[in-house]
Design a protein around this motif. Structure first.
Motif, PDB file in Angstrom:
ATOM      1  N   GLY A  15       0.793  -1.215   0.000  1.00  0.00           N
ATOM      2  CA  GLY A  15       0.000   0.000   0.000  1.00  0.00           C
ATOM      3  C   GLY A  15       0.825   1.265   0.000  1.00  0.00           C
ATOM      4  O   GLY A  15       0.296   2.363  -0.217  1.00  0.00           O
ATOM      5  N   GLY A  16       2.115   1.104   0.224  1.00  0.00           N
ATOM      6  CA  GLY A  16       2.995   2.256   0.263  1.00  0.00           C
ATOM      7  C   GLY A  16       3.462   2.693  -1.110  1.00  0.00           C
ATOM      8  O   GLY A  16       2.989   2.193  -2.142  1.00  0.00           O
ATOM      9  N   ALA A  17       4.418   3.629  -1.107  1.00  0.00           N
ATOM     10  CA  ALA A  17       4.900   4.209  -2.366  1.00  0.00           C
ATOM     11  C   ALA A  17       6.416   4.335  -2.354  1.00  0.00           C
ATOM     12  O   ALA A  17       7.042   4.469  -1.293  1.00  0.00           O
ATOM     13  N   LEU A  18       6.992   4.276  -3.526  1.00  0.00           N
ATOM     14  CA  LEU A  18       8.413   4.516  -3.729  1.00  0.00           C
ATOM     15  C   LEU A  18       8.593   5.242  -5.042  1.00  0.00           C
ATOM     16  O   LEU A  18       7.778   5.082  -5.965  1.00  0.00           O
ATOM     17  N   ASN A  19       9.669   6.003  -5.122  1.00  0.00           N
ATOM     18  CA  ASN A  19      10.014   6.655  -6.385  1.00  0.00           C
ATOM     19  C   ASN A  19      11.405   6.196  -6.807  1.00  0.00           C
ATOM     20  O   ASN A  19      12.355   6.274  -6.037  1.00  0.00           O
ATOM     21  N   VAL A  64       0.806  -2.850 -13.733  1.00  0.00           N
ATOM     22  CA  VAL A  64       1.142  -1.635 -12.990  1.00  0.00           C
ATOM     23  C   VAL A  64       0.324  -0.423 -13.418  1.00  0.00           C
ATOM     24  O   VAL A  64       0.419   0.643 -12.793  1.00  0.00           O
ATOM     25  N   LYS A  65      -0.464  -0.602 -14.451  1.00  0.00           N
ATOM     26  CA  LYS A  65      -1.266   0.520 -14.954  1.00  0.00           C
ATOM     27  C   LYS A  65      -2.152   1.072 -13.851  1.00  0.00           C
ATOM     28  O   LYS A  65      -2.718   0.320 -13.059  1.00  0.00           O
ATOM     29  N   ASP A  66      -2.250   2.358 -13.780  1.00  0.00           N
ATOM     30  CA  ASP A  66      -3.047   3.094 -12.793  1.00  0.00           C
ATOM     31  C   ASP A  66      -2.406   3.132 -11.411  1.00  0.00           C
ATOM     32  O   ASP A  66      -2.955   3.752 -10.492  1.00  0.00           O
ATOM     33  N   ARG A  67      -1.259   2.492 -11.244  1.00  0.00           N
ATOM     34  CA  ARG A  67      -0.546   2.571  -9.970  1.00  0.00           C
ATOM     35  C   ARG A  67       0.830   3.217 -10.126  1.00  0.00           C
ATOM     36  O   ARG A  67       1.302   3.902  -9.220  1.00  0.00           O
ATOM     37  N   PHE A  68       1.468   2.993 -11.264  1.00  0.00           N
ATOM     38  CA  PHE A  68       2.808   3.534 -11.511  1.00  0.00           C
ATOM     39  C   PHE A  68       2.714   4.665 -12.524  1.00  0.00           C
ATOM     40  O   PHE A  68       1.871   4.639 -13.420  1.00  0.00           O
ATOM     41  N   THR A  69       3.601   5.631 -12.389  1.00  0.00           N
ATOM     42  CA  THR A  69       3.679   6.737 -13.336  1.00  0.00           C
ATOM     43  C   THR A  69       5.129   6.949 -13.742  1.00  0.00           C
ATOM     44  O   THR A  69       5.997   7.178 -12.888  1.00  0.00           O
ATOM     45  N   ILE A  70       5.374   6.885 -15.042  1.00  0.00           N
ATOM     46  CA  ILE A  70       6.709   7.136 -15.574  1.00  0.00           C
ATOM     47  C   ILE A  70       6.769   8.580 -16.067  1.00  0.00           C
ATOM     48  O   ILE A  70       5.781   9.113 -16.582  1.00  0.00           O
ATOM     49  N   SER A  71       7.917   9.208 -15.887  1.00  0.00           N
ATOM     50  CA  SER A  71       8.087  10.575 -16.376  1.00  0.00           C
ATOM     51  C   SER A  71       9.572  10.809 -16.630  1.00  0.00           C
ATOM     52  O   SER A  71      10.424  10.070 -16.129  1.00  0.00           O
ATOM     53  N   ASN A  80      12.017   9.030 -14.103  1.00  0.00           N
ATOM     54  CA  ASN A  80      11.440   8.664 -12.820  1.00  0.00           C
ATOM     55  C   ASN A  80      10.350   7.613 -12.989  1.00  0.00           C
ATOM     56  O   ASN A  80       9.713   7.516 -14.033  1.00  0.00           O
ATOM     57  N   LEU A  81      10.148   6.850 -11.927  1.00  0.00           N
ATOM     58  CA  LEU A  81       9.037   5.922 -11.859  1.00  0.00           C
ATOM     59  C   LEU A  81       8.415   6.062 -10.472  1.00  0.00           C
ATOM     60  O   LEU A  81       9.011   5.656  -9.478  1.00  0.00           O
ATOM     61  N   GLN A  82       7.246   6.690 -10.430  1.00  0.00           N
ATOM     62  CA  GLN A  82       6.524   6.821  -9.177  1.00  0.00           C
ATOM     63  C   GLN A  82       5.636   5.603  -9.018  1.00  0.00           C
ATOM     64  O   GLN A  82       4.786   5.338  -9.866  1.00  0.00           O
ATOM     65  N   MET A  83       5.857   4.870  -7.941  1.00  0.00           N
ATOM     66  CA  MET A  83       5.133   3.625  -7.715  1.00  0.00           C
ATOM     67  C   MET A  83       4.240   3.794  -6.495  1.00  0.00           C
ATOM     68  O   MET A  83       4.744   4.004  -5.381  1.00  0.00           O
ATOM     69  N   ASN A  84       2.951   3.736  -6.708  1.00  0.00           N
ATOM     70  CA  ASN A  84       1.963   3.870  -5.635  1.00  0.00           C
ATOM     71  C   ASN A  84       1.206   2.566  -5.437  1.00  0.00           C
ATOM     72  O   ASN A  84       1.225   1.693  -6.306  1.00  0.00           O
ATOM     73  N   SER A  85       0.529   2.470  -4.312  1.00  0.00           N
ATOM     74  CA  SER A  85      -0.287   1.283  -4.009  1.00  0.00           C
ATOM     75  C   SER A  85       0.492  -0.002  -4.255  1.00  0.00           C
ATOM     76  O   SER A  85       0.003  -0.927  -4.907  1.00  0.00           O
ATOM     77  N   LEU A  86       1.695  -0.049  -3.732  1.00  0.00           N
ATOM     78  CA  LEU A  86       2.573  -1.187  -3.997  1.00  0.00           C
ATOM     79  C   LEU A  86       2.024  -2.468  -3.387  1.00  0.00           C
ATOM     80  O   LEU A  86       1.392  -2.465  -2.311  1.00  0.00           O
ATOM     81  N   LYS A  87       2.271  -3.552  -4.095  1.00  0.00           N
ATOM     82  CA  LYS A  87       1.808  -4.879  -3.679  1.00  0.00           C
ATOM     83  C   LYS A  87       3.020  -5.796  -3.492  1.00  0.00           C
ATOM     84  O   LYS A  87       4.070  -5.570  -4.111  1.00  0.00           O
TER      85      LYS A  87
END
Length: 119
Positions: A15-19, A64-71, A80-87
């Motif tokens: 449920g956490g996040a990492l970048n 990972v769609k809708d949970r990760f964001t690449i930029s 960058n890769l913002q990773m949310n709602s990690l499983k």
């Protein structure tokens, strides 16, 4: 010599996040298509996301769609890769990769960074 380097992995609860961040040196950064891959223990390496040179074209794996964001920031030469709602199933070594548009294979790879998601 093109060098690719990732940073930002670590241990996080579900449920956490990492970048994750990635830099590429030794060539013009905005000449490179960039991507993130991952490899879990006992599994083959898989693509997570990729982004075009300008940043206008982005793809994600279904997992990972809708949970990760690449930029990317071409001025700062950073991906960058913002990773949310990690499983827990996101646990893997994450690799940054780069290629020039003239090739279809990923030419340059980072050393990888470990992401561990605890349940």
């Amino acid at each position: 010599q093109v060098q690719v380097m990732e940073s930002g992995g670590g241990l996080v609860q579900a449920g956490g996040a990492l970048n994750l961040s990635c830099t590429a040196s030794g060539t013009t950064f905005d000449d490179l298509t960039m991507g993130w891959f991952r490899q879990a223990p006992g599994k083959e390496r898989e693509v997570v996301s990729c982004i075009s040179r300008s940043g206008s074209g982005i793809r994600y794996s279904d997992s990972v769609k809708d949970r990760f964001t690449i930029s990317r920031d071409n001025a700062k030469k950073t991906l960058n890769l913002q990773m949310n709602s990690l499983k827990p199933e996101d646990t893997a070594i994450y690799y940054c990769a780069a290629r020039h548009c003239s090739t279809v294979t990923w030419e340059y790879w980072g050393q990888g960074t470990q992401v561990t998601v605890s349940s």
